[in-house]
Design an enzyme around this catalytic site. Sequence first.
Site, PDB file in Angstrom:
ATOM      1  N   PHE A   1       0.867  -1.176   0.000  1.00 49.42           N
ATOM      2  CA  PHE A   1       0.000   0.000   0.000  1.00 49.42           C
ATOM      3  C   PHE A   1       0.900   1.221   0.000  1.00 49.42           C
ATOM      4  CE2 PHE A   1      -4.661   0.597   0.887  1.00 49.42           C
ATOM      5  CZ  PHE A   1      -5.080  -0.570   0.295  1.00 49.42           C
TER       6      PHE A   1
ATOM      7  N   GLN B   1      -8.197  14.034   3.223  1.00 49.57           N
ATOM      8  CA  GLN B   1      -7.476  13.193   2.267  1.00 49.57           C
ATOM      9  C   GLN B   1      -8.243  13.006   0.958  1.00 49.57           C
ATOM     10  OE1 GLN B   1      -6.607   8.723   2.971  1.00 49.57           O
ATOM     11  NE2 GLN B   1      -4.645   9.755   2.944  1.00 49.57           N
TER      12      GLN B   1
ATOM     13  N   HIS C   1      -8.331  10.777  -2.375  1.00 47.23           N
ATOM     14  CA  HIS C   1      -7.851   9.505  -2.909  1.00 47.23           C
ATOM     15  C   HIS C   1      -7.660   9.702  -4.402  1.00 47.23           C
ATOM     16  CE1 HIS C   1      -7.435   5.322  -3.855  1.00 47.23           C
ATOM     17  NE2 HIS C   1      -7.561   4.992  -2.599  1.00 47.23           N
TER      18      HIS C   1
ATOM     19  N   LEU D   1     -14.971   4.531  -5.216  1.00 42.83           N
ATOM     20  CA  LEU D   1     -13.550   4.242  -5.047  1.00 42.83           C
ATOM     21  C   LEU D   1     -13.091   3.053  -5.883  1.00 42.83           C
ATOM     22  CD1 LEU D   1     -10.923   4.673  -3.314  1.00 42.83           C
ATOM     23  CD2 LEU D   1     -11.770   2.805  -1.919  1.00 42.83           C
TER      24      LEU D   1
ATOM     25  N   GLU E   1      -6.836   1.386  -3.796  1.00 42.64           N
ATOM     26  CA  GLU E   1      -5.392   1.543  -3.925  1.00 42.64           C
ATOM     27  C   GLU E   1      -4.712   0.195  -4.200  1.00 42.64           C
ATOM     28  OE1 GLU E   1      -3.807   4.213  -1.128  1.00 42.64           O
ATOM     29  OE2 GLU E   1      -1.872   3.242  -1.007  1.00 42.64           O
TER      30      GLU E   1
ATOM     31  N   ARG F   1      -1.007   8.965  -1.062  1.00 47.86           N
ATOM     32  CA  ARG F   1      -2.197   9.476  -1.752  1.00 47.86           C
ATOM     33  C   ARG F   1      -2.124  10.970  -2.042  1.00 47.86           C
ATOM     34  NH1 ARG F   1      -6.635   5.960   1.655  1.00 47.86           N
ATOM     35  NH2 ARG F   1      -6.002   4.022   0.653  1.00 47.86           N
TER      36      ARG F   1
ATOM     37  N   HIS G   1     -11.771  11.403   0.352  1.00 49.20           N
ATOM     38  CA  HIS G   1     -11.857  10.032   0.832  1.00 49.20           C
ATOM     39  C   HIS G   1     -11.949   9.922   2.346  1.00 49.20           C
ATOM     40  CE1 HIS G   1     -11.398   5.758   0.581  1.00 49.20           C
ATOM     41  NE2 HIS G   1     -10.222   5.734   1.181  1.00 49.20           N
TER      42      HIS G   1
ATOM     43  N   ARG H   1      -3.101  10.372   6.278  1.00 47.04           N
ATOM     44  CA  ARG H   1      -3.229   8.978   6.710  1.00 47.04           C
ATOM     45  C   ARG H   1      -2.645   8.052   5.658  1.00 47.04           C
ATOM     46  NH1 ARG H   1      -7.451   4.638   5.648  1.00 47.04           N
ATOM     47  NH2 ARG H   1      -8.169   5.993   3.979  1.00 47.04           N
TER      48      ARG H   1
HETATM   49  C1  LIG Z   1     -15.009   3.410  -0.235  1.00 42.63           C
HETATM   50  C2  LIG Z   1     -14.071   3.374   0.936  1.00 42.63           C
HETATM   51  C3  LIG Z   1     -13.065   2.449   0.988  1.00 42.63           C
HETATM   52  C4  LIG Z   1     -12.178   2.417   2.062  1.00 42.63           C
HETATM   53  N1  LIG Z   1     -11.185   1.486   2.077  1.00 42.63           N
HETATM   54  C5  LIG Z   1     -10.367   1.412   3.154  1.00 42.63           C
HETATM   55  C6  LIG Z   1      -9.374   0.400   3.225  1.00 42.63           C
HETATM   56  O1  LIG Z   1      -9.237  -0.443   2.353  1.00 42.63           O
HETATM   57  N2  LIG Z   1      -8.571   0.381   4.315  1.00 42.63           N
HETATM   58  C7  LIG Z   1      -8.700   1.281   5.338  1.00 42.63           C
HETATM   59  O2  LIG Z   1      -7.956   1.195   6.318  1.00 42.63           O
HETATM   60  N3  LIG Z   1      -9.644   2.244   5.275  1.00 42.63           N
HETATM   61  C8  LIG Z   1     -10.474   2.316   4.219  1.00 42.63           C
HETATM   62  N4  LIG Z   1     -11.430   3.290   4.180  1.00 42.63           N
HETATM   63  C9  LIG Z   1     -11.646   4.133   5.363  1.00 42.63           C
HETATM   64  C10 LIG Z   1     -12.361   3.310   6.438  1.00 42.63           C
HETATM   65  O3  LIG Z   1     -13.195   2.370   5.837  1.00 42.63           O
HETATM   66  C11 LIG Z   1     -13.191   4.182   7.355  1.00 42.63           C
HETATM   67  O4  LIG Z   1     -12.413   5.224   7.882  1.00 42.63           O
HETATM   68  C12 LIG Z   1     -13.755   3.362   8.518  1.00 42.63           C
HETATM   69  O5  LIG Z   1     -14.433   2.221   8.040  1.00 42.63           O
HETATM   70  C13 LIG Z   1     -14.662   4.191   9.371  1.00 42.63           C
HETATM   71  O6  LIG Z   1     -15.280   3.355  10.306  1.00 42.63           O
HETATM   72  P1  LIG Z   1     -16.097   3.965  11.504  1.00 42.63           P
HETATM   73  O7  LIG Z   1     -16.523   2.816  12.361  1.00 42.63           O
HETATM   74  O8  LIG Z   1     -15.335   5.059  12.125  1.00 42.63           O
HETATM   75  O9  LIG Z   1     -17.376   4.639  10.825  1.00 42.63           O
HETATM   76  P2  LIG Z   1     -18.457   4.089   9.766  1.00 42.63           P
HETATM   77  O10 LIG Z   1     -18.166   2.738   9.280  1.00 42.63           O
HETATM   78  O11 LIG Z   1     -18.639   5.173   8.792  1.00 42.63           O
HETATM   79  O12 LIG Z   1     -19.756   3.964  10.669  1.00 42.63           O
HETATM   80  C14 LIG Z   1     -20.403   5.085  11.207  1.00 42.63           C
HETATM   81  C15 LIG Z   1     -21.592   4.614  12.017  1.00 42.63           C
HETATM   82  O13 LIG Z   1     -22.145   5.707  12.712  1.00 42.63           O
HETATM   83  C16 LIG Z   1     -23.537   5.722  12.563  1.00 42.63           C
HETATM   84  N5  LIG Z   1     -23.989   7.115  12.659  1.00 42.63           N
HETATM   85  C17 LIG Z   1     -23.485   8.202  12.017  1.00 42.63           C
HETATM   86  N6  LIG Z   1     -24.185   9.309  12.367  1.00 42.63           N
HETATM   87  C18 LIG Z   1     -25.129   8.905  13.244  1.00 42.63           C
HETATM   88  C19 LIG Z   1     -26.177   9.555  13.951  1.00 42.63           C
HETATM   89  N7  LIG Z   1     -26.403  10.886  13.826  1.00 42.63           N
HETATM   90  N8  LIG Z   1     -26.971   8.821  14.755  1.00 42.63           N
HETATM   91  C20 LIG Z   1     -26.795   7.477  14.882  1.00 42.63           C
HETATM   92  N9  LIG Z   1     -25.831   6.813  14.223  1.00 42.63           N
HETATM   93  C21 LIG Z   1     -25.017   7.517  13.437  1.00 42.63           C
HETATM   94  C22 LIG Z   1     -23.792   5.099  11.207  1.00 42.63           C
HETATM   95  O14 LIG Z   1     -25.093   4.554  11.156  1.00 42.63           O
HETATM   96  C23 LIG Z   1     -22.703   4.018  11.179  1.00 42.63           C
HETATM   97  O15 LIG Z   1     -23.168   2.851  11.820  1.00 42.63           O
HETATM   98  C24 LIG Z   1     -12.323   3.347   3.114  1.00 42.63           C
HETATM   99  C25 LIG Z   1     -13.342   4.277   3.068  1.00 42.63           C
HETATM  100  C26 LIG Z   1     -14.190   4.311   1.984  1.00 42.63           C
HETATM  101  C27 LIG Z   1     -15.234   5.376   1.945  1.00 42.63           C
END
Ligand SMILES: Cc1cc2nc3c(=O)[nH]c(=O)nc-3n(C[C@H](O)[C@H](O)[C@H](O)COP(=O)(O)OP(=O)(O)OC[C@H]3O[C@@H](n4cnc5c(N)ncnc54)[C@H](O)[C@@H]3O)c2cc1C
Length: 571
Positions: A117, A231, A233, A243, A246, A280, A348, A383
């Site tokens: 990566f 960031q 992407h 997306l 990468e 990135r 991203h 990141r």
């Molecule tokens: C397309 C894509 C691909 C990615 N690929 C990678 C990768 O390969 N490797 C890597 O390390 N990172 C990757 N990332 C980044 C990484 O996936 C995210 O940073 C990470 O998954 C975020 O997880 P999280 O648990 O913080 O939030 P999320 O998974 O976004 O979950 C947020 C949660 O909060 C809840 N929520 C939000 N607002 C409210 C509210 N007002 N009330 C109640 N609930 C709420 C939602 O319902 C959800 O359940 C990627 C991101 C994207 C967009």
Amino acid sequence: MEVIEHDVIVVGGGAAGIRAAIAAVEADPTISVAMVSKVYPMRSHTVSAEGGAAAVAREDDSLEMHGYDTVKGSDFLGDQHVIEYFVEEAPKELTLLEHWGCPWSRNEDGTVATRAFGGMTTKRTWFAADKVGFHMLHSLFQHSMRFERIVRYDEQFVTKLLVDDGVVRGVVALDIREGSVRAILGRAVILATGGAGKCFPFTTNGNIKTGDGMSLAYRAGVPLKDQEFVQYHPTGLPGTGILITEATRGEGGHLKNSEGERFLVDYDYGVGTKAELGPRDMISRAIIQEFRAGRGIKGPYGEFVHLDLTHLGEAKLKERLPFVLELARTYVGVDPVTQPIPIRPVVHYMMGGVDTDIDGATVLPGLYAAGEVACVSMNGANRLGSNSLTECLVFGARSGRCAVTFARGSSAGNEARMRQLAEEEAARLDTLRGKSKGGETISQVRREMQDAMEDGCGVYREQTSMDTACRNLAQLKGRFADLVLKDSSKVFNTELIAALELGNMLDVAESVAVSAAQRKESRGAHTRSDATTRDDQNWLHHTLCTFDPAGPRIEKKEVTLGHWEPEERKY
Ligand SMILES: Cc1cc2nc3c(=O)[nH]c(=O)nc-3n(C[C@H](O)[C@H](O)[C@H](O)COP(=O)(O)OP(=O)(O)OC[C@H]3O[C@@H](n4cnc5c(N)ncnc54)[C@H](O)[C@@H]3O)c2cc1C
């Protein structure tokens, strides 16, 4: 008004939220946890992660190397004690996830397979084909179901933190299906609500990534940290922003300009050898420079360049990147086996977020944050790809355990007072629902906000464009008060949800623009065309942005350095 009580409340059902909930119930066999999520947990943005999760697994790798790569990737703005803890815990967390069912891809000899990566000196990204987020979230979600003490509140939108006597006591949640409002009381609250990519027009982020948790904390007086670092992407599909992972570059893909040249070999990231495996921010900038030099390819959604995978062969693409084949065929009508994929830089990830310490604790007693919503300061100014899924696990778990310790020593708070605050919030939502007075529409204000962000806080920034963005956003916040809403029904009132999300995004967008406008140097993802170098003398510190009715207030916060001395960031 229904009032429900638990010990710990986790807002969010993505990787960070579920990991925090599991850690909390495992830390104390008597504790009950509410997991509140605005979507069914498996629909959290984590599910869409493709490429992988980083942790040391190979003999040619070490914690020291992963730590150094992360510190350097952060452009020396990551807190080094946080990064040291992260790299130590990372392999343990990914192994634990395997025990919970995550099917990591394997080498022929049965060891865990790792891929390259950007910005990582060796192959250290664990993967499950290119559907990593799906498999990780699924394993977490299934494991969480073993615990009856994790009580789920799905499709409940948290609109407010309940704070009394300077301590967080719970949340107010709107039931999206019924329109009812309830108070969920707890002795600690963990925000795990993810990022805010939807503040920008072109993003890989799902529609639900509207910075709700950042706004909730900000409005409760907790500063947002390092918001200027957003960031991009380099490889999103034009138009949708979907997306293209990468991992395509990790597996050997090439970027080509309108002349069919593999242009990245001509870009020097300091030592000039990484080409497609550069970080990135640097690759995104190189693409914009190709556009500016007239070597972009023009399309209906602006300019793009090509991501060429044709030389990798069908067998490898099917084995390693099946989802990429599916996305390209479905969304741009291109078959990557024989044709290059059009791509452009898209927003991203938010490096910034709710200011926390290494425990996930904020300055508001009882309030914790983990995952993308938080800024525990491991990503600094940039990141490294694949660090954030692991971050969700490492710091989700730690904040879950620490929240339990806090909850044990904290009282439940005054229920009558909480009920009153929740009723006031319910009344506010009632006036917003079907609000007929006003001249602004959600879609117009949202579009103008997104344009302000792209124009002012894009890949390249300068003082005048950032100042304009700040002014426009302040105005848009005023116009937000003048929104007109047509739907007064209670059941699945998605218009009301969109209005609440827009309000949250405006808070986050303004904090990004104001934080960016005051940083007079270039560092990581914050690249200014009018101040092109990094200035450690004056700017080696975090930015704190605090809510103030008169406009965001900016302060500095010290960076925790360690044994990795700041040096020029070269690849
Ligand atoms: C397309 C894509 C691909 C990615 N690929 C990678 C990768 O390969 N490797 C890597 O390390 N990172 C990757 N990332 C980044 C990484 O996936 C995210 O940073 C990470 O998954 C975020 O997880 P999280 O648990 O913080 O939030 P999320 O998974 O976004 O979950 C947020 C949660 O909060 C809840 N929520 C939000 N607002 C409210 C509210 N007002 N009330 C109640 N609930 C709420 C939602 O319902 C959800 O359940 C990627 C991101 C994207 C967009």
